[in-house]
Design a protein around this motif. Sequence first.
Motif, PDB file in Angstrom:
ATOM      1  N   TYR A   1      15.600   3.337  -9.636  1.00  0.00           N
ATOM      2  CA  TYR A   1      15.269   4.191  -8.572  1.00  0.00           C
ATOM      3  C   TYR A   1      13.904   3.589  -7.840  1.00  0.00           C
ATOM      4  O   TYR A   1      13.849   3.568  -6.407  1.00  0.00           O
ATOM      5  CB  TYR A   1      14.496   5.689  -8.971  1.00  0.00           C
TER       6      TYR A   1
ATOM      7  N   GLU B   1      16.512   5.088 -15.545  1.00  0.00           N
ATOM      8  CA  GLU B   1      16.786   5.633 -14.611  1.00  0.00           C
ATOM      9  C   GLU B   1      15.647   5.874 -13.962  1.00  0.00           C
ATOM     10  O   GLU B   1      16.114   5.180 -12.261  1.00  0.00           O
ATOM     11  CB  GLU B   1      17.434   7.433 -14.477  1.00  0.00           C
ATOM     12  N   LEU B   2      14.783   5.660 -14.030  1.00  0.00           N
ATOM     13  CA  LEU B   2      13.582   5.958 -13.340  1.00  0.00           C
ATOM     14  C   LEU B   2      13.101   4.530 -12.568  1.00  0.00           C
ATOM     15  O   LEU B   2      12.892   4.122 -11.620  1.00  0.00           O
ATOM     16  CB  LEU B   2      12.532   6.068 -13.243  1.00  0.00           C
TER      17      LEU B   2
ATOM     18  N   HIS C   1       5.465   4.364  -6.401  1.00  0.00           N
ATOM     19  CA  HIS C   1       6.800   3.322  -6.715  1.00  0.00           C
ATOM     20  C   HIS C   1       6.313   2.000  -6.930  1.00  0.00           C
ATOM     21  O   HIS C   1       7.061   2.088  -8.219  1.00  0.00           O
ATOM     22  CB  HIS C   1       7.619   2.931  -5.580  1.00  0.00           C
TER      23      HIS C   1
ATOM     24  N   ARG D   1       2.940   1.402  -3.587  1.00  0.00           N
ATOM     25  CA  ARG D   1       1.662   1.831  -4.051  1.00  0.00           C
ATOM     26  C   ARG D   1       1.322   3.629  -4.255  1.00  0.00           C
ATOM     27  O   ARG D   1       0.853   4.132  -4.749  1.00  0.00           O
ATOM     28  CB  ARG D   1       0.370   0.450  -3.978  1.00  0.00           C
ATOM     29  N   LEU D   2       0.882   3.627  -2.442  1.00  0.00           N
ATOM     30  CA  LEU D   2       0.583   5.152  -2.314  1.00  0.00           C
ATOM     31  C   LEU D   2       1.305   5.579  -2.853  1.00  0.00           C
ATOM     32  O   LEU D   2       1.120   7.742  -3.124  1.00  0.00           O
ATOM     33  CB  LEU D   2       0.396   5.423  -1.409  1.00  0.00           C
ATOM     34  N   ALA D   3       3.010   5.770  -3.052  1.00  0.00           N
ATOM     35  CA  ALA D   3       3.654   6.647  -3.264  1.00  0.00           C
ATOM     36  C   ALA D   3       4.426   6.466  -4.253  1.00  0.00           C
ATOM     37  O   ALA D   3       5.063   7.430  -5.529  1.00  0.00           O
ATOM     38  CB  ALA D   3       5.397   6.701  -2.452  1.00  0.00           C
TER      39      ALA D   3
ATOM     40  N   ARG E   1       0.914  -1.595  -0.041  1.00  0.00           N
ATOM     41  CA  ARG E   1       0.024  -0.567  -0.114  1.00  0.00           C
ATOM     42  C   ARG E   1       0.942   1.554   0.076  1.00  0.00           C
ATOM     43  O   ARG E   1       0.278   2.110  -1.406  1.00  0.00           O
ATOM     44  CB  ARG E   1      -1.157   0.524   1.218  1.00  0.00           C
ATOM     45  N   GLU E   2       1.873   1.071   1.053  1.00  0.00           N
ATOM     46  CA  GLU E   2       2.898   2.497   0.666  1.00  0.00           C
ATOM     47  C   GLU E   2       3.281   2.740  -0.631  1.00  0.00           C
ATOM     48  O   GLU E   2       3.729   3.980  -1.498  1.00  0.00           O
ATOM     49  CB  GLU E   2       3.551   2.478   2.583  1.00  0.00           C
TER      50      GLU E   2
ATOM     51  N   ARG F   1      14.981   0.419  -6.398  1.00  0.00           N
ATOM     52  CA  ARG F   1      15.719   0.938  -4.368  1.00  0.00           C
ATOM     53  C   ARG F   1      14.495   0.736  -3.922  1.00  0.00           C
ATOM     54  O   ARG F   1      15.008   0.699  -2.579  1.00  0.00           O
ATOM     55  CB  ARG F   1      16.496   2.051  -5.160  1.00  0.00           C
ATOM     56  N   GLN F   2      13.499   1.351  -4.154  1.00  0.00           N
ATOM     57  CA  GLN F   2      12.953   2.211  -3.523  1.00  0.00           C
ATOM     58  C   GLN F   2      11.652   0.776  -2.796  1.00  0.00           C
ATOM     59  O   GLN F   2      11.605   0.453  -1.765  1.00  0.00           O
ATOM     60  CB  GLN F   2      11.588   3.086  -3.583  1.00  0.00           C
TER      61      GLN F   2
ATOM     62  N   ASP G   1      12.117   4.983 -17.824  1.00  0.00           N
ATOM     63  CA  ASP G   1      13.570   5.210 -18.156  1.00  0.00           C
ATOM     64  C   ASP G   1      14.406   4.353 -17.787  1.00  0.00           C
ATOM     65  O   ASP G   1      14.077   4.209 -16.511  1.00  0.00           O
ATOM     66  CB  ASP G   1      13.580   5.785 -18.786  1.00  0.00           C
TER      67      ASP G   1
END
Lengths: 534, 534
Positions: free
Chosen positions: B331, B327-328, B270, B266-268, B263-264, B334-335, B325
């Motif tokens: 990122y 880079e994304l 990521h 998804r909300l963010a 959930r966290e 990693r999250q 892409d």
Amino acid sequence: MSVSVDDVGRLVPTISAELVSELRDAVGAHAVYVERVKVDEFKDAYWIPGDETYAASAVVQPATTEEVQAIVRIVNLHGVPLWPHSQGRNLGHGGPSPRVRGSIQLGFQRMNRVLEIDEELAYAVVEPGVTWQDLHDEVAARGLDLLTPCPDLGWGSIIGNSMDNGHTYQHYGADYMMPTGFEVVLPDGELLRTGQGAIPGSTSWHTYKRSLGPSLDPLFVQSNLGIVTRMGVWLKRRPPAYAPVTLVVDDDGDLEAAIDTIRELRLAGHLEGVPAVYSTLRAAHMIRDNPVPPGPAPFTPDELKRIGAETGMGAWAVRTAAWGDTELVAYKLRQIEAAWLAIPSGRFEVPRVYEASEYDGLTGSAAQIGIGIPTLKALESTPPNIAHVDVSPVVPLRGSEVRIVVEELRRQFAAARMNFGTGIMVTGERSAVVIAGIRYDKTDEAVARAAFELGRRIVLALGRLGYGDGRPHLEFMDLAAEQHSFNDHAYRRFVERIKDAIDPNGVLSPGRHGIWPSAYRGAPDAETPSDGII
Amino acid sequence: MSVSVDDVGRLVPTISAELVSELRDAVGAHAVYVERVKVDEFKDAYWIPGDETYAASAVVQPATTEEVQAIVRIVNLHGVPLWPHSQGRNLGHGGPSPRVRGSIQLGFQRMNRVLEIDEELAYAVVEPGVTWQDLHDEVAARGLDLLTPCPDLGWGSIIGNSMDNGHTYQHYGADYMMPTGFEVVLPDGELLRTGQGAIPGSTSWHTYKRSLGPSLDPLFVQSNLGIVTRMGVWLKRRPPAYAPVTLVVDDDGDLEAAIDTIRELRLAGHLEGVPAVYSTLRAAHMIRDNPVPPGPAPFTPDELKRIGAETGMGAWAVRTAAWGDTELVAYKLRQIEAAWLAIPSGRFEVPRVYEASEYDGLTGSAAQIGIGIPTLKALESTPPNIAHVDVSPVVPLRGSEVRIVVEELRRQFAAARMNFGTGIMVTGERSAVVIAGIRYDKTDEAVARAAFELGRRIVLALGRLGYGDGRPHLEFMDLAAEQHSFNDHAYRRFVERIKDAIDPNGVLSPGRHGIWPSAYRGAPDAETPSDGII
């Protein structure tokens, strides 16, 4: 209803003493107004002075859902139309005024409780009187780490705005994402809960958008099929980093590129929420909080160019934002900057990236709205005699089509000898609403009439081009509905069948967005029922 | 309708020769089937063998919208119910079979044109017979840079899946985002266009989700109020980089943490789309394409633990993806990794990040589905005698509530001595559908009956806990609707009033998701009209 003469000699609609008495029994005498001076407090402040077309007969303010049900049952017995509003702002669209003269206004100012805030699932549940400011303040008072949404003015009702297809600028502003799970008083006084709310004890009511069977939430938006008395509002966690972003194109010829670039950034997720693309004059007002005083005549293209240069707002300026952690915001800003600077006259402006502890200290409406801090600046920076009426055509998010609509608007504004102004709301990844904001001196009846005449011409001209007004003023509701004519108005005829089935007495908001109950459809004047009740 | 004896001595519903003749005149003799062996090809392949509860009387396959209108008008004259399907897959929910025995099946297999693909605005427009595979192939054939969505099996209809509240796993899989702008044949044969489609010449029809006035798209989903013959489908650009992601928790005790972490994320933002959280046995099948053969009795907890270790699927495994892409994607990974490894027994598995030129070469259903390549692997890896029936409770995306539902499902499966299996579909940022997938040997009547009995018990038990089945099988539709009982079934009574107003003869899909037309509501047996037509 009948008509009587008021203190200053106007013919005004009134309701029977019996009806007044029943309403007072239902909600208390303090919550029913029939005195003309008090009823007039609930008039649309932007309507043509001295024109009583949309005058109400009374105002009633329930405090509970049960009182709403009681009011609905009473008006059914008397056959008098009822027109709900929430806070009654709705500026540019008719305010709280009813479509049918003599209607009773139901105002939700006393039903203003935040019923629930679920921080873990990031949603709130509100009554119709709760404003953007109220919810923001409640979240702050409880110390919750949630970003609350808002439109340009923070004094309006969340439910009221949602029921009128208003938009907000934050994450859930697009595509009908924010409102989820309704409680509805039906036109016969019955109480309905939509979606999972139909299950006793459900905890999913405001978390999931679907019913078992047909889903009903959108049926009650811009609708006269029920009165929403409770609604879920999706919120976001406050991001650890935030950057307000202004994107400018100095040359009007780059509008197409600007729109197409926004679409690609939006589709890629680098832009979120509802970016707003303003023409020069509107940008100075909405992004800089510094409106340009009008001249004696509409500005010429050269003058507009000069104003664009002086204000820094160019031909078009975009108010938007980047949200995330510092790394993600930096990434998004690089994507946005690279795409925008590929436009010949593109300029990119980011004051800086803020962290959460700084949000409450932000000033300026653009920076505040981007992080969900409600403001009244757009109104405070407007001279008190200036009003506006909006026409809101829905347009695909394609530069070439936005251009067609903008040029038609420019032609219409020029023909009316008024300054052109628009805010193009990017309401999703594929669509925009190109709001024609017609500004006028509301103290001058002739000027006000000319403004509404321009609005009428725009609704018609854009309808012919295939673009429909998505949020018409009371004055244009029928004309806007008229443009939706596929298959001999199959849409309208379908909704009318539903209307007649669930509101047989035709009491709830007759005429709202062009949907009239059967009693009014046969009437020579569509604004009065054919049995001549009024 | 009447009943006659077929070749093998079964009592089967039949329609009159006159009705057959009229249908043949409308669509051609080649498109109307009444021979039992042919009609039986359109049976639900997963239903209890030898049980004729949901037997149809005929099948008709229109080729155009006009033919659909003609069919609807004919069945109105005869008062015979019509039950549309698209490709008729709908496995686990009743396939193409009608709720009312003896209905005519309307099959859309011949209306399978991709009507439009707008690459710039990233959407397609399809007829009901178009499958996920068809749309994917059409985009590939035209060389368009678009990612098409899909569910687990690529052979189904896009419209059919959407009309049954099926989900897809890619960007628009959640919150009703994908389907936009419908053409609908109403129960009286009239043609309606929703949203901006009501404006002649509108180019916004499939780009914007709202009407002027009440918005109708969701009213026609899981509905018997109209037949959708055309629909917009939102697509995404193919991302330059993509990583299939598998997230595992080895200990069942970490389910709450897994759900809350998703959930966290998804909300963010990521995680996007619809991550699927599978229990051990289901994960081996859906993520590894390698189902575990069942034992002589349900697996014990220790055996399940061993299987989780051997397959690498632990107690729970999540199938999801990262798009962007390079880079994304890096990122996001990693999250996701950091959040997941904070769970005590969490494991994080990413084979690698792929670039666009590699997508078509991907193998394995998990990697393929993540990037929108339709597959049939979930079916191909299932023994031919194994069927399933699904119960799909809607649950807030909160670990503690998902736990309540999972434990109730486990109790019910254990009491029925069946292997527990679920896929928890994360259908948004605040909700999940915890699908109880009951698998059984469809060649064994007693076993199949026991499976449906288990399903019935689960619908009832979860309803008592406040969780409703969001996509019930034909066999559970009334029971599931029964759980939505707030205010003496205000929801159902409201929809019934609409149903009666727009389908006075009650011909369109009577009983779909618990909505019965008036003629059936007074009947002693809810499956036959009170005037005893059948």
